[in-house]
Design a protein around this motif. Structure first.
Motif, PDB file in Angstrom:
ATOM      1  N   SER A 147     -17.878  67.428  21.990  1.00 59.32           N
ATOM      2  CA  SER A 147     -16.945  66.677  22.715  1.00 59.32           C
ATOM      3  C   SER A 147     -16.113  66.132  22.011  1.00 59.32           C
ATOM      4  O   SER A 147     -14.611  65.948  22.253  1.00 59.32           O
ATOM      5  CB  SER A 147     -17.935  65.333  23.631  1.00 59.32           C
ATOM      6  OG  SER A 147     -18.636  65.845  23.885  1.00 59.32           O
ATOM      7  N   LEU A 148     -16.021  65.741  21.087  1.00 58.69           N
ATOM      8  CA  LEU A 148     -15.007  65.018  20.318  1.00 58.69           C
ATOM      9  C   LEU A 148     -14.383  65.803  19.802  1.00 58.69           C
ATOM     10  O   LEU A 148     -12.784  65.808  19.809  1.00 58.69           O
ATOM     11  CB  LEU A 148     -15.405  64.224  19.297  1.00 58.69           C
ATOM     12  CG  LEU A 148     -16.005  62.560  19.501  1.00 58.69           C
ATOM     13  CD1 LEU A 148     -16.538  61.747  17.924  1.00 58.69           C
ATOM     14  CD2 LEU A 148     -15.026  62.017  19.793  1.00 58.69           C
ATOM     15  N   CYS A 150     -12.777  68.853  21.362  1.00 55.65           N
ATOM     16  CA  CYS A 150     -12.489  68.616  23.075  1.00 55.65           C
ATOM     17  C   CYS A 150     -11.742  67.937  22.892  1.00 55.65           C
ATOM     18  O   CYS A 150     -10.357  68.163  23.497  1.00 55.65           O
ATOM     19  CB  CYS A 150     -13.834  68.975  23.829  1.00 55.65           C
ATOM     20  SG  CYS A 150     -12.812  69.961  25.568  1.00 55.65           S
ATOM     21  N   ASP A 151     -12.051  66.651  22.656  1.00 55.34           N
ATOM     22  CA  ASP A 151     -11.039  65.508  23.283  1.00 55.34           C
ATOM     23  C   ASP A 151      -9.899  65.483  22.092  1.00 55.34           C
ATOM     24  O   ASP A 151      -8.752  65.201  22.858  1.00 55.34           O
ATOM     25  CB  ASP A 151     -11.687  64.127  23.866  1.00 55.34           C
ATOM     26  CG  ASP A 151     -13.012  64.352  24.362  1.00 55.34           C
ATOM     27  OD1 ASP A 151     -12.743  64.919  25.482  1.00 55.34           O
ATOM     28  OD2 ASP A 151     -13.065  63.167  24.188  1.00 55.34           O
ATOM     29  N   ARG A 152      -9.746  65.775  21.393  1.00 60.65           N
ATOM     30  CA  ARG A 152      -9.388  65.880  19.935  1.00 60.65           C
ATOM     31  C   ARG A 152      -7.804  67.103  19.610  1.00 60.65           C
ATOM     32  O   ARG A 152      -7.160  66.272  19.926  1.00 60.65           O
ATOM     33  CB  ARG A 152      -9.240  65.551  18.542  1.00 60.65           C
ATOM     34  CG  ARG A 152      -9.454  64.609  17.946  1.00 60.65           C
ATOM     35  CD  ARG A 152      -9.208  63.056  18.374  1.00 60.65           C
ATOM     36  NE  ARG A 152      -7.928  63.523  17.623  1.00 60.65           N
ATOM     37  CZ  ARG A 152      -6.967  63.049  18.542  1.00 60.65           C
ATOM     38  NH1 ARG A 152      -7.024  62.393  19.479  1.00 60.65           N
ATOM     39  NH2 ARG A 152      -5.330  63.820  18.047  1.00 60.65           N
ATOM     40  N   VAL A 154      -7.344  68.463  23.664  1.00 60.73           N
ATOM     41  CA  VAL A 154      -6.634  68.456  24.644  1.00 60.73           C
ATOM     42  C   VAL A 154      -5.329  66.918  24.102  1.00 60.73           C
ATOM     43  O   VAL A 154      -4.456  67.199  24.101  1.00 60.73           O
ATOM     44  CB  VAL A 154      -7.125  67.776  25.048  1.00 60.73           C
ATOM     45  CG1 VAL A 154      -6.886  67.132  26.820  1.00 60.73           C
ATOM     46  CG2 VAL A 154      -8.134  69.210  25.796  1.00 60.73           C
ATOM     47  N   GLU A 155      -6.123  66.118  22.721  1.00 61.49           N
ATOM     48  CA  GLU A 155      -5.217  64.803  23.019  1.00 61.49           C
ATOM     49  C   GLU A 155      -4.197  65.134  21.673  1.00 61.49           C
ATOM     50  O   GLU A 155      -3.019  65.045  21.909  1.00 61.49           O
ATOM     51  CB  GLU A 155      -5.605  63.631  22.577  1.00 61.49           C
ATOM     52  CG  GLU A 155      -5.120  62.280  22.045  1.00 61.49           C
ATOM     53  CD  GLU A 155      -4.721  61.903  23.499  1.00 61.49           C
ATOM     54  OE1 GLU A 155      -3.801  61.035  23.309  1.00 61.49           O
ATOM     55  OE2 GLU A 155      -5.256  62.442  24.575  1.00 61.49           O
ATOM     56  N   CYS A 165      -9.917  73.522  26.246  1.00 60.35           N
ATOM     57  CA  CYS A 165     -11.398  73.683  26.491  1.00 60.35           C
ATOM     58  C   CYS A 165     -11.423  72.688  28.317  1.00 60.35           C
ATOM     59  O   CYS A 165     -10.914  72.499  29.679  1.00 60.35           O
ATOM     60  CB  CYS A 165     -11.366  71.714  26.099  1.00 60.35           C
ATOM     61  SG  CYS A 165     -11.384  71.661  24.203  1.00 60.35           S
TER      62      CYS A 165
END
Length: 165
Positions: A147-148, A150-152, A154-155, A165
Motif C-alpha cells: 500500500s505504501l 502504491c501511495d508513493r 502515485v504521489e 496503481c
C-alpha cells in the motif's frame, strides 16, 4: 565461462550508506558464487574468496571479529548448549560483516528517504518503481509495504499519465 568477480567494496565507515552498500555488495558476491558455480566450494574456500575480493582492510576487520566459543549445556544450571561459531563458515562471516556495517538497521532514516522519494525528471517509471520498492522493503513496514509503495508511486510520479496503481 569466465565470470568477472564483483566490483571492489568501497564503503569505509559504519553508517547508513555503508550498510546499504554492504548489503548490495554481499548480494553481488552471492550471485557471483552461484554464477561461477562455486557454491559447492568448502567454507574456508568461500571465506577466502570473500576476503580476497574485500581486500586488506576487511581482512584486518575479519581477524578482529569475536568468534563465539561453544557453550556446553548444563541442565542443573539451566544453561542451554550453544555451538561454536566457525570463522570459516561463510554465513557466519557474512553475519559478522552485517553486524559491523549495521545490517542497514536505521529504519527511521530509511523511511524518511523512501517517503520523500519522487521520480526524477528523466528517470523511467520502471527505474523509479524499482528503486522505491527497494527502499520501502528496507523500511520494515510489514503488511502495509504494498500500500505504501502504491501511495508513493502515485504521489511521487512526475508524469501522472504513467500511474500504475
Amino acid at each position: 565461462m569466465n565470470i568477472p568477480p564483483p566490483p571492489e567494496f568501497k564503503a569505509k565507515y559504519k553508517n547508513e550508506k555503508a550498510g546499504q552498500s554492504w548489503k548490495e555488495w554481499k548480494q553481488l558476491f552471492q550471485v557471483y558464487l552461484s554464477a561461477a558455480d562455486l557454491e559447492e566450494v568448502n567454507g574456508k574456500g568461500k571465506v577466502s574468496l570473500l576476503l580476497h575480493f574485500l581486500g586488506p582492510d576487511r581482512i584486518n576487520l575479519y581477524t578482529a571479529f569475536d568468534v563465539r566459543p561453544a557453550a556446553e549445556a548444563n541442565s542443573d544450571s539451566n544453561i542451554v548448549g550453544v555451538p561454536a561459531e566457525d570463522k570459516y563458515n561463510l554465513e557466519t562471516v557474512l553475519l559478522k560483516f552485517d553486524q559491523h556495517y549495521g545490517n542497514g538497521k536505521l529504519p527511521n532514516i530509511r523511511r524518511k528517504a523512501s517517503l520523500g522519494r519522487n521520480q526524477h525528471t528523466h528517470e523511467s517509471l520502471m527505474n523509479f518503481i524499482a528503486d522505491l520498492k527497494k527502499k520501502i522493503l528496507m523500511c520494515e513496514y510489514g503488511e502495509v509495504e504494498e500500500s505504501l509503495l502504491c501511495d508513493r508511486i502515485v504521489e511521487g510520479i512526475q508524469n501522472t499519465h504513467q500511474a500504475c496503481c
